[in-house]
Design a protein around this motif. Sequence first.
Motif, mmCIF file in Angstrom:
data_model
loop_
_atom_site.group_PDB
_atom_site.id
_atom_site.type_symbol
_atom_site.label_atom_id
_atom_site.label_comp_id
_atom_site.label_asym_id
_atom_site.label_seq_id
_atom_site.Cartn_x
_atom_site.Cartn_y
_atom_site.Cartn_z
ATOM 1 N N ALA A 112 0.862 -1.183 0.000
ATOM 2 C CA ALA A 112 0.000 0.000 0.000
ATOM 3 C C ALA A 112 0.895 1.227 0.000
ATOM 4 O O ALA A 112 1.766 1.370 0.857
ATOM 5 N N VAL A 113 0.707 2.080 -0.991
ATOM 6 C CA VAL A 113 1.435 3.335 -1.106
ATOM 7 C C VAL A 113 0.431 4.442 -0.817
ATOM 8 O O VAL A 113 -0.618 4.516 -1.466
ATOM 9 N N SER A 114 0.727 5.292 0.169
ATOM 10 C CA SER A 114 -0.200 6.347 0.579
ATOM 11 C C SER A 114 0.487 7.701 0.517
ATOM 12 O O SER A 114 1.489 7.924 1.194
ATOM 13 N N ALA A 115 -0.074 8.582 -0.298
ATOM 14 C CA ALA A 115 0.429 9.955 -0.410
ATOM 15 C C ALA A 115 -0.562 10.881 0.270
ATOM 16 O O ALA A 115 -1.778 10.761 0.086
ATOM 17 N N THR A 116 -0.033 11.799 1.063
ATOM 18 C CA THR A 116 -0.836 12.823 1.726
ATOM 19 C C THR A 116 -0.333 14.161 1.220
ATOM 20 O O THR A 116 0.876 14.420 1.230
ATOM 21 N N ILE A 117 -1.256 15.013 0.790
ATOM 22 C CA ILE A 117 -0.853 16.272 0.177
ATOM 23 C C ILE A 117 -1.860 17.360 0.548
ATOM 24 O O ILE A 117 -3.059 17.083 0.636
ATOM 25 N N PRO A 118 -1.389 18.591 0.805
ATOM 26 C CA PRO A 118 -2.335 19.664 1.122
ATOM 27 C C PRO A 118 -3.265 19.921 -0.062
ATOM 28 O O PRO A 118 -2.829 19.901 -1.204
ATOM 29 N N ALA A 119 -4.531 20.166 0.215
ATOM 30 C CA ALA A 119 -5.520 20.423 -0.843
ATOM 31 C C ALA A 119 -5.493 21.896 -1.225
ATOM 32 O O ALA A 119 -6.480 22.614 -1.063
ATOM 33 N N LEU A 120 -4.346 22.344 -1.728
ATOM 34 C CA LEU A 120 -4.228 23.731 -2.161
ATOM 35 C C LEU A 120 -5.095 23.909 -3.393
ATOM 36 O O LEU A 120 -4.904 23.225 -4.393
ATOM 37 N N GLN A 121 -6.027 24.831 -3.287
ATOM 38 C CA GLN A 121 -7.016 24.955 -4.349
ATOM 39 C C GLN A 121 -6.537 25.849 -5.477
ATOM 40 O O GLN A 121 -5.818 26.820 -5.272
ATOM 41 N N GLY A 122 -6.982 25.483 -6.656
ATOM 42 C CA GLY A 122 -6.741 26.276 -7.846
ATOM 43 C C GLY A 122 -8.014 27.018 -8.213
ATOM 44 O O GLY A 122 -8.953 27.115 -7.426
ATOM 45 N N ASN A 123 -8.059 27.519 -9.419
ATOM 46 C CA ASN A 123 -9.233 28.219 -9.891
ATOM 47 C C ASN A 123 -10.333 27.225 -10.238
ATOM 48 O O ASN A 123 -10.064 26.204 -10.842
#
Length: 125
Positions: A112-123
């Motif tokens: 299992a590979v799990s990536a966590t990333i901030p949900a920086l929003q775009g337009n």
Amino acid sequence: MTTLARNWIQSTGVDLHVEVTGDRVPLSPAIEVTLFRVAQEALANVAKHAGATRAGLTLSYTGAIVLLDIRDNGTGIHNPNGEGFGLSSMRQRLRGVGGSLEIESTPGEGTAVSATIPALQGNPR
């Protein structure tokens, strides 16, 4: 992600279940590209090394973060903390946008590979 998944299934013949959970939000281009490239590399690793018959890709929108999980029923990784090119590349990409990568694997029981990333929003689109 659906095009990536469809192409991967066609080229590998491995069953891939794709699921998106949570309320989708438009993400910044840097975040979208990072998620796509990490998914691409993780699936390439499954195809090259795992000997899997099934895999799953889940993209979860959870408010402040986005989670990308790719799991398989393959042979597992003997050294999940190793510094192979693919794993190093995923870690580096994620660090570049404030994310992180975790790998859980037991030989003979899949990965299992799990990536966590901030949900920086775009337009909005």
